[in-house]
Design a protein around this motif. Sequence first.
Motif, short mmCIF file in Angstrom:
data_model
loop_
_atom_site.label_atom_id
_atom_site.label_comp_id
_atom_site.label_asym_id
_atom_site.label_seq_id
_atom_site.Cartn_x
_atom_site.Cartn_y
_atom_site.Cartn_z
N GLN A 130 0.84 -1.21 0.00
CA GLN A 130 0.00 0.00 0.00
C GLN A 130 0.88 1.25 0.00
O GLN A 130 0.60 2.21 -0.72
N GLY A 131 1.95 1.23 0.78
CA GLY A 131 2.87 2.37 0.79
C GLY A 131 3.53 2.59 -0.56
O GLY A 131 3.67 3.72 -1.01
N MET A 132 3.92 1.49 -1.20
CA MET A 132 4.55 1.58 -2.52
C MET A 132 3.55 2.13 -3.54
O MET A 132 3.87 2.99 -4.36
N LYS A 133 2.32 1.62 -3.49
CA LYS A 133 1.28 2.09 -4.42
C LYS A 133 1.03 3.58 -4.21
O LYS A 133 0.97 4.34 -5.18
N ASN A 134 0.89 3.99 -2.97
CA ASN A 134 0.63 5.42 -2.68
C ASN A 134 1.76 6.29 -3.20
O ASN A 134 1.52 7.35 -3.80
N GLY A 135 3.00 5.86 -3.00
CA GLY A 135 4.15 6.63 -3.46
C GLY A 135 4.19 6.74 -4.97
O GLY A 135 4.44 7.81 -5.53
N GLN A 136 3.91 5.62 -5.65
CA GLN A 136 3.93 5.63 -7.11
C GLN A 136 2.75 6.43 -7.69
O GLN A 136 2.89 7.09 -8.71
N GLY A 141 0.92 11.21 -10.41
CA GLY A 141 0.08 12.41 -10.40
C GLY A 141 0.88 13.68 -10.61
O GLY A 141 0.44 14.59 -11.35
N ASP A 142 2.05 13.76 -10.00
CA ASP A 142 2.91 14.95 -10.17
C ASP A 142 3.37 15.08 -11.61
O ASP A 142 3.35 16.18 -12.19
N VAL A 143 3.81 13.97 -12.20
CA VAL A 143 4.29 14.01 -13.59
C VAL A 143 3.13 14.36 -14.53
O VAL A 143 3.27 15.21 -15.43
N ILE A 144 1.97 13.73 -14.32
CA ILE A 144 0.80 13.97 -15.18
C ILE A 144 0.36 15.42 -15.09
O ILE A 144 0.03 16.05 -16.11
N LYS A 169 -2.02 6.07 -18.61
CA LYS A 169 -2.27 4.63 -18.69
C LYS A 169 -1.63 3.91 -17.51
O LYS A 169 -2.25 3.04 -16.88
N TYR A 170 -0.40 4.32 -17.18
CA TYR A 170 0.30 3.73 -16.03
C TYR A 170 -0.49 3.97 -14.75
O TYR A 170 -0.66 3.05 -13.93
N ARG A 171 -1.01 5.18 -14.57
CA ARG A 171 -1.76 5.50 -13.35
C ARG A 171 -3.03 4.65 -13.26
O ARG A 171 -3.40 4.18 -12.18
#
Length: 191
Positions: A130-136, A141-144, A169-171
């Motif tokens: 969950q922590g990894m998912k939240n970070g990614q 979101g920042d890049v998009i 698509k990745y998000r």
Amino acid sequence: MTFIMTSKNRTITVYNLRADTREFIGQGDALIPAFTGLPAHCTTVKPPEAVAGFIPVFDSETQGWQLTEDHRGEVVYSTTTGRQQYITEPGAYPPETTPVAPDTAWQRWDGSQWVADAQAEHAAQVSDAQGMKNGQMKQAGDVIATLQDAVDFEMATEEETASLMAWKKYRVLLSRVEPEMAPDIEWPEMP
């Protein structure tokens, strides 16, 4: 030998005690002036020979020595949390501790040994996922957001527009990741 006051000055052998633990710390000669008692924190009663893992401790009530366990400097582990603690006082091991370290953070004490705790291990893996998912998700979101600004202001290059689509698509794929499936998760590849 019990100390007896006399009318004469004398030099006697005393056994010195540490003030806080009352453990034997050494012997020496003490000059005892007439009509006075022993110096503080000592006795004339000879301590027993030390045994490995034990120290002589003087009991003021019985006026005798007891051999007391001494584990100072050792590390023990809580049998309820697995956390380590250092022994700083003489005596037996603290209750609910063991000198045996758990092999992993996901073990529990069964009364005689550490055993695997599959539920705790899975809960930790889910939390990590969950922590990894939240970070990614935050990173995506920042890049998009930056790429979307370039598109919205008609400032985007073809490469930035293609990158925006890849990140979106990745998000979406990342949002479908279920942390509860840890450790069997197929993470989407970051653009």
